[in-house]
Design a protein around this motif. Sequence first.
Motif, mmCIF file in Angstrom:
data_model
loop_
_atom_site.group_PDB
_atom_site.id
_atom_site.type_symbol
_atom_site.label_atom_id
_atom_site.label_comp_id
_atom_site.label_asym_id
_atom_site.label_seq_id
_atom_site.Cartn_x
_atom_site.Cartn_y
_atom_site.Cartn_z
ATOM 1 N N GLU A 47 0.852 -1.182 0.000
ATOM 2 C CA GLU A 47 0.000 0.000 0.000
ATOM 3 C C GLU A 47 0.890 1.236 0.000
ATOM 4 N N LYS A 49 1.272 5.140 0.512
ATOM 5 C CA LYS A 49 0.607 6.270 1.160
ATOM 6 C C LYS A 49 1.505 7.492 1.032
ATOM 7 N N GLY A 50 0.895 8.619 0.875
ATOM 8 C CA GLY A 50 1.655 9.857 0.814
ATOM 9 C C GLY A 50 2.058 10.209 -0.605
#
Length: 60
Positions: A47, A49-50
Amino acid sequence: MPTYHYRCKNCKYDFTEQQSFTDDPITICPECGEEQVRKVYSAPPIEFKGSGFYRTDKSK
């Protein structure tokens, strides 16, 4: 410790086991007792993120 997914080729029983990297793979099915168990390989979950994970993002 990593978790490994196994499936019996004889009875199609699916199960997971936590094992150390140094442990031998399981070969005997806990359900039917046959030596037909193999590891099931799949893509690891990942995953993002950011920011910073896309071609359109600028590097700093």
